[in-house]
Enzyme design. Structure first.
Site, PDB file in Angstrom:
ATOM      1  N   ASP A  29      -1.788  11.306   0.501  1.00 30.42           N
ATOM      2  CA  ASP A  29      -3.135  10.768   0.686  1.00 30.42           C
ATOM      3  C   ASP A  29      -4.085  11.878   1.156  1.00 30.42           C
ATOM      4  O   ASP A  29      -3.859  12.470   2.223  1.00 30.42           O
ATOM      5  CB  ASP A  29      -3.056   9.641   1.729  1.00 30.42           C
ATOM      6  CG  ASP A  29      -4.273   8.739   1.703  1.00 30.42           C
ATOM      7  OD1 ASP A  29      -5.214   9.041   0.955  1.00 30.42           O
ATOM      8  OD2 ASP A  29      -4.270   7.746   2.443  1.00 30.42           O
ATOM      9  N   ASP A  30      -5.118  12.138   0.387  1.00 27.67           N
ATOM     10  CA  ASP A  30      -6.119  13.163   0.749  1.00 27.67           C
ATOM     11  C   ASP A  30      -5.502  14.544   0.934  1.00 27.67           C
ATOM     12  O   ASP A  30      -6.010  15.356   1.717  1.00 27.67           O
ATOM     13  CB  ASP A  30      -6.879  12.783   2.039  1.00 27.67           C
ATOM     14  CG  ASP A  30      -7.906  11.677   1.819  1.00 27.67           C
ATOM     15  OD1 ASP A  30      -7.957  11.108   0.712  1.00 27.67           O
ATOM     16  OD2 ASP A  30      -8.663  11.383   2.766  1.00 27.67           O
ATOM     17  N   CYS A  69      -9.606   7.129  -2.956  1.00 32.07           N
ATOM     18  CA  CYS A  69      -8.321   6.406  -2.940  1.00 32.07           C
ATOM     19  C   CYS A  69      -8.131   5.315  -3.987  1.00 32.07           C
ATOM     20  O   CYS A  69      -7.190   5.358  -4.777  1.00 32.07           O
ATOM     21  CB  CYS A  69      -8.118   5.763  -1.581  1.00 32.07           C
ATOM     22  SG  CYS A  69      -7.823   6.940  -0.272  1.00 32.07           S
ATOM     23  N   ARG A  73      -5.470   5.311  -7.257  1.00 26.36           N
ATOM     24  CA  ARG A  73      -4.267   4.476  -7.225  1.00 26.36           C
ATOM     25  C   ARG A  73      -4.233   3.526  -8.424  1.00 26.36           C
ATOM     26  O   ARG A  73      -3.169   3.266  -9.002  1.00 26.36           O
ATOM     27  CB  ARG A  73      -4.198   3.711  -5.903  1.00 26.36           C
ATOM     28  CG  ARG A  73      -3.742   4.620  -4.778  1.00 26.36           C
ATOM     29  CD  ARG A  73      -4.234   4.248  -3.405  1.00 26.36           C
ATOM     30  NE  ARG A  73      -4.368   5.472  -2.624  1.00 26.36           N
ATOM     31  CZ  ARG A  73      -3.387   5.995  -1.874  1.00 26.36           C
ATOM     32  NH1 ARG A  73      -2.239   5.379  -1.754  1.00 26.36           N
ATOM     33  NH2 ARG A  73      -3.569   7.144  -1.246  1.00 26.36           N
ATOM     34  N   LYS A 123       0.786   2.766   1.683  1.00 30.82           N
ATOM     35  CA  LYS A 123      -0.610   2.353   1.534  1.00 30.82           C
ATOM     36  C   LYS A 123      -0.900   1.865   0.119  1.00 30.82           C
ATOM     37  O   LYS A 123      -0.731   2.593  -0.841  1.00 30.82           O
ATOM     38  CB  LYS A 123      -1.495   3.553   1.867  1.00 30.82           C
ATOM     39  CG  LYS A 123      -2.955   3.374   1.520  1.00 30.82           C
ATOM     40  CD  LYS A 123      -3.738   4.572   1.957  1.00 30.82           C
ATOM     41  CE  LYS A 123      -5.081   4.646   1.270  1.00 30.82           C
ATOM     42  NZ  LYS A 123      -5.864   5.799   1.722  1.00 30.82           N
ATOM     43  N   HIS A 125      -4.071  -0.180  -1.023  1.00 27.50           N
ATOM     44  CA  HIS A 125      -5.501   0.067  -1.261  1.00 27.50           C
ATOM     45  C   HIS A 125      -5.991  -0.346  -2.647  1.00 27.50           C
ATOM     46  O   HIS A 125      -6.875   0.294  -3.236  1.00 27.50           O
ATOM     47  CB  HIS A 125      -5.876   1.532  -0.973  1.00 27.50           C
ATOM     48  CG  HIS A 125      -7.248   1.645  -0.371  1.00 27.50           C
ATOM     49  ND1 HIS A 125      -7.797   2.822   0.052  1.00 27.50           N
ATOM     50  CD2 HIS A 125      -8.181   0.686  -0.140  1.00 27.50           C
ATOM     51  CE1 HIS A 125      -9.009   2.603   0.535  1.00 27.50           C
ATOM     52  NE2 HIS A 125      -9.252   1.320   0.435  1.00 27.50           N
ATOM     53  N   SER A 150      -6.640   1.870   3.804  1.00 22.70           N
ATOM     54  CA  SER A 150      -6.550   3.099   4.607  1.00 22.70           C
ATOM     55  C   SER A 150      -6.495   2.770   6.095  1.00 22.70           C
ATOM     56  O   SER A 150      -7.091   1.789   6.540  1.00 22.70           O
ATOM     57  CB  SER A 150      -7.772   3.988   4.368  1.00 22.70           C
ATOM     58  OG  SER A 150      -7.750   4.492   3.061  1.00 22.70           O
ATOM     59  N   HIS A 229      -3.883  11.682   5.368  1.00 21.52           N
ATOM     60  CA  HIS A 229      -5.213  11.102   5.567  1.00 21.52           C
ATOM     61  C   HIS A 229      -5.567  11.097   7.057  1.00 21.52           C
ATOM     62  O   HIS A 229      -4.709  10.940   7.914  1.00 21.52           O
ATOM     63  CB  HIS A 229      -5.199   9.668   5.023  1.00 21.52           C
ATOM     64  CG  HIS A 229      -6.541   9.029   4.839  1.00 21.52           C
ATOM     65  ND1 HIS A 229      -7.340   8.660   5.898  1.00 21.52           N
ATOM     66  CD2 HIS A 229      -7.211   8.674   3.716  1.00 21.52           C
ATOM     67  CE1 HIS A 229      -8.449   8.092   5.428  1.00 21.52           C
ATOM     68  NE2 HIS A 229      -8.401   8.098   4.108  1.00 21.52           N
ATOM     69  N   ASP A 281      -3.453  11.658  -4.125  1.00 20.53           N
ATOM     70  CA  ASP A 281      -4.450  10.783  -4.751  1.00 20.53           C
ATOM     71  C   ASP A 281      -5.783  11.455  -5.054  1.00 20.53           C
ATOM     72  O   ASP A 281      -6.459  11.114  -6.006  1.00 20.53           O
ATOM     73  CB  ASP A 281      -4.676   9.510  -3.905  1.00 20.53           C
ATOM     74  CG  ASP A 281      -5.269   9.800  -2.525  1.00 20.53           C
ATOM     75  OD1 ASP A 281      -5.194  10.955  -2.059  1.00 20.53           O
ATOM     76  OD2 ASP A 281      -5.796   8.861  -1.897  1.00 20.53           O
ATOM     77  N   ASN A 282      -6.190  12.396  -4.175  1.00 16.64           N
ATOM     78  CA  ASN A 282      -7.481  13.097  -4.389  1.00 16.64           C
ATOM     79  C   ASN A 282      -7.515  14.295  -3.461  1.00 16.64           C
ATOM     80  O   ASN A 282      -6.622  14.483  -2.625  1.00 16.64           O
ATOM     81  CB  ASN A 282      -8.674  12.168  -4.144  1.00 16.64           C
ATOM     82  CG  ASN A 282      -8.620  11.413  -2.837  1.00 16.64           C
ATOM     83  OD1 ASN A 282      -8.417  10.198  -2.817  1.00 16.64           O
ATOM     84  ND2 ASN A 282      -8.759  12.114  -1.723  1.00 16.64           N
ATOM     85  N   LYS A 302     -12.626  16.249  -1.672  1.00 16.04           N
ATOM     86  CA  LYS A 302     -12.691  14.807  -1.941  1.00 16.04           C
ATOM     87  C   LYS A 302     -14.101  14.354  -2.328  1.00 16.04           C
ATOM     88  O   LYS A 302     -15.080  14.821  -1.753  1.00 16.04           O
ATOM     89  CB  LYS A 302     -12.225  14.064  -0.686  1.00 16.04           C
ATOM     90  CG  LYS A 302     -12.186  12.557  -0.803  1.00 16.04           C
ATOM     91  CD  LYS A 302     -11.546  11.912   0.420  1.00 16.04           C
ATOM     92  CE  LYS A 302     -11.523  10.396   0.305  1.00 16.04           C
ATOM     93  NZ  LYS A 302     -10.840   9.756   1.448  1.00 16.04           N
TER      94      LYS A 302
END
Ligand SMILES: *[C@@H]1O[C@H](CO)[C@@H](O)[C@H](O)[C@H]1NC(C)=O
Ligand SMILES: *[C@@H]1O[C@H](CO)[C@@H](O)[C@H](O)[C@H]1NC(C)=O
Ligand SMILES: *[C@@H]1O[C@H](CO)[C@@H](O)[C@H](O)[C@H]1NC(C)=O
Ligand SMILES: *[C@@H]1O[C@H](CO)[C@@H](O)[C@H](O)[C@H]1NC(C)=O
Length: 506
Positions: A29-30, A69, A73, A123, A125, A150, A229, A281-282, A302
């Site tokens: 995540d992130d 996010c 996903r 997660k 989301h 998140s 994240h 994810d990003n 991001k």
């Protein structure tokens, strides 16, 4: 003649139809392009991911479809752009009415008919909805332990970090629900106790893997970590252990979790038949400064359509089947669904997919069928379409825009003050010679020798744009406070009364 018959028969047979592989899909995540040890970060300790990279295929040019996010996903799990599923603009909130439409077909739903047992931890989301309408259990995952969105989408002064009873460091969304942990569709803890969260995820994952192996069924485990994240956290085993501070501790805990999953696979004796994929994810949320992650040599992070927003670390590991190495072939999260379907011998859904089957790249080192990357901003708009296009080694920016999430680095192009700007002719970069997007090839006009390339890119963009469907937005359906998750629905005053200790965790 015989050659052609053989060729046709060969191409019709799903590659691994007889023996569908187990699949573990790990989604960070992130996490930025520059955050792992094996991608060059000097103070990240990621021995397990580095080992996975050394024994597997590491991608240098792997992209996610979404710069935040929820859309990324949606793209990962459906193999379709977020515009087609309506998971745009932005992300889902705790009381969002919308979610990933149940009509969308996820990887879990593709694999289940092939006899897979399916599970998700971490997660989600992709929506919660009234009575859990949009939870993973409604999208093909037979087992679920995790959090619906998140962990900063709730008051983080109630997120317990390590040492026990210290609040996590950070500021989160006040006034929203305390963060819930779901087992299937039931809240088993609220607020989440982060010092033990990853160990609960690990126990759940190990039980799932061992049970599937015991039952001799192929398994699909989607492991969507909250790491790295913001606000970063880690349990007792990893807190204060990394030279990279709290971000490094969170990363260390994620890496430890990956190591345990691999150990479980080996201890169960199924390493030769298990594909493990890792990506994120990003890009990094650089606005969090030293806890914001790193896009390495790439520009911005991001929420932008610069490389740092969408190019991600990615590793595919399958002991004895995938030749270890590094590849610069183009690949995307959108390719994962068709690739897994091919490897499993599963039927593809009868809908428009945006990815390509990369199984021959993975297993035989073939070139990638993917030649383009389309860059959508967090708020795609049918009028503007994609902000940038990569064709082979070249990338054209038709629009650029900075973002709040990409604040604080010295590059002003990344900041929220860098307003939406149209470029005609586009900005053009050669990502092979200039991966950092520093030197616009069209800065002094369009040189004659680049005219054919430019025309080809404009044509590709227009063709893509014509073929794109924009579904009704799911994130714009508004919010309803009634939808905020509460383990104790009758209590008052909400949301602060929604507190429950660990109930029936596995
Ligand atoms: C949601 O769950 C509640 C409590 O179980 C029930 O009363 C209600 O009818 C459900 N609503 C819908 C739309 O299913
Ligand atoms: C959170 O979990 C840790 C580790 O299991 C435990 O020591 C601590 O007491 C828990 N905190 C709360 C508030 O339950
Ligand atoms: C995995 O494959 C290797 C090489 O083919 C073989 O030596 C080993 O015995 C296999 N392991 C298992 C558990 O099947
Ligand atoms: C696929 O979907 C299209 C349009 O919805 C339909 O016409 C067609 O019959 C479907 N094909 C199969 C094999 O189900």
């Amino acid at each position: 003649m015989a050659f052609w018959i053989l060729f046709l028969v060969g191409s019709l047979l799903p590659p691994a139809a007889a023996d569908p592989p187990n699949i573990i899909l790990i989604f960070a995540d992130d996490m930025g392009y520059g955050d792992l040890g094996c991608y060059g970060h000097p103070t990240s300790h990621t021995p397990n991911l580095d080992r996975m990279a050394a024994r597997g295929l590491r991608f240098t040019d792997f992209y996610t479809n979404g710069a935040v996010c929820s859309p990324s996903r949606a793209g990962l799990l459906t193999g379709r752009y977020q515009t087609r599923s309506g998971v745009y603009p932005g992300v889902f909130y705790p009381s969002s009415r919308g979610g990933l439409p149940l009509s969308e077909v996820t990887i879990a739903e593709v694999l289940q008919p092939r006899g897979y047992v399916t599970a998700m931890v971490g997660k989600w989301h992709l929506g919660l909805g009234l009575n859990g309408t949009f939870l993973p259990t409604r999208q093909g995952f037979q087992h679920f332990l995790g959090v619906p969105y998140s962990h900063d989408q709730g008051p983080c002064q109630h997120l317990v970090c390590f040492p026990p009873d210290t609040p996590c460091v950070g500021t989160c969304d006040l006034g929203e629900a305390l963060l819930p942990l779901f087992l299937q569709e039931k809240i088993v803890q609220q607020p989440v106790n982060f010092t033990e969260l990853v160990s609960l995820y690990q126990d759940f994952s190990k039980v799932f893997i061992r049970a599937a192996v015991h039952e001799q069924k192929p398994f699909f485990l989607y492991y969507a970590s909250h790491h790295t994240h913001y606000p970063q956290f880690a349990g007792a085993r990893y807190s204060g252990r990394s030279p990279r501070g709290r971000y490094g501790d969170a990363l260390l805990e994620l890496d430890g979790a990956v190591g345990e999953l691999l150990d479980t696979v080996w201890a169960s004796g199924v390493q030769n038949n298990t594909l493990v994929i890792f990506t994120s994810d990003n890009g990094p949320e650089t606005m969090r400064m030293e806890r914001g992650g790193s896009s390495g040599l790439l520009k911005c992070g991001k929420s932008t359509t610069y490389e740092g927003g969408l190019r991600e670390p990615a590793i595919a590991y399958w002991e004895g089947r995938i030749q270890p190495g590094v590849t610069a072939e183009l690949a995307s999260t959108l390719d994962i669904l068709p690739t897994l379907a091919a490897l499993a011998g599963a039927a593809l859904p009868n809908i428009t997919l945006d990815g390509s089957d990369l199984s021959r790249l993975l297993l035989h080192g073939d070139t990638s069928p993917r030649t383009t990357v389309h860059y959508y901003p967090p708020s795609p708009d049918p009028e503007r379409g994609i902000y940038a296009l990569r064709l082979g080694r070249y990338k054209a920016h038709f629009y650029t825009q900075g973002a709040f999430h990409s604040e604080t680095t010295p590059d002003a192009d990344c900041h929220v003050t860098a307003r939406l700007t149209a470029h005609d002719p586009p900005l053009l970069f050669d990502l092979h010679t200039d991966p950092a997007e520093n030197y616009d090839l069209l800065k002094r006009g369009v040189p004659q020798d680049l005219v054919p390339l430019l025309n080809k890119m404009l044509q590709e963009r227009d063709q893509f744009q014509r073929s794109m469907g924009y579904a009704e937005s799911q994130t714009d359906k508004g919010k309803d406070p009634v939808l905020r998750p509460c383990c104790n629905p009758q209590c008052t005053p909400k949301p602060s009364c929604c507190r429950c200790e660990v109930g029936g965790t596995p």
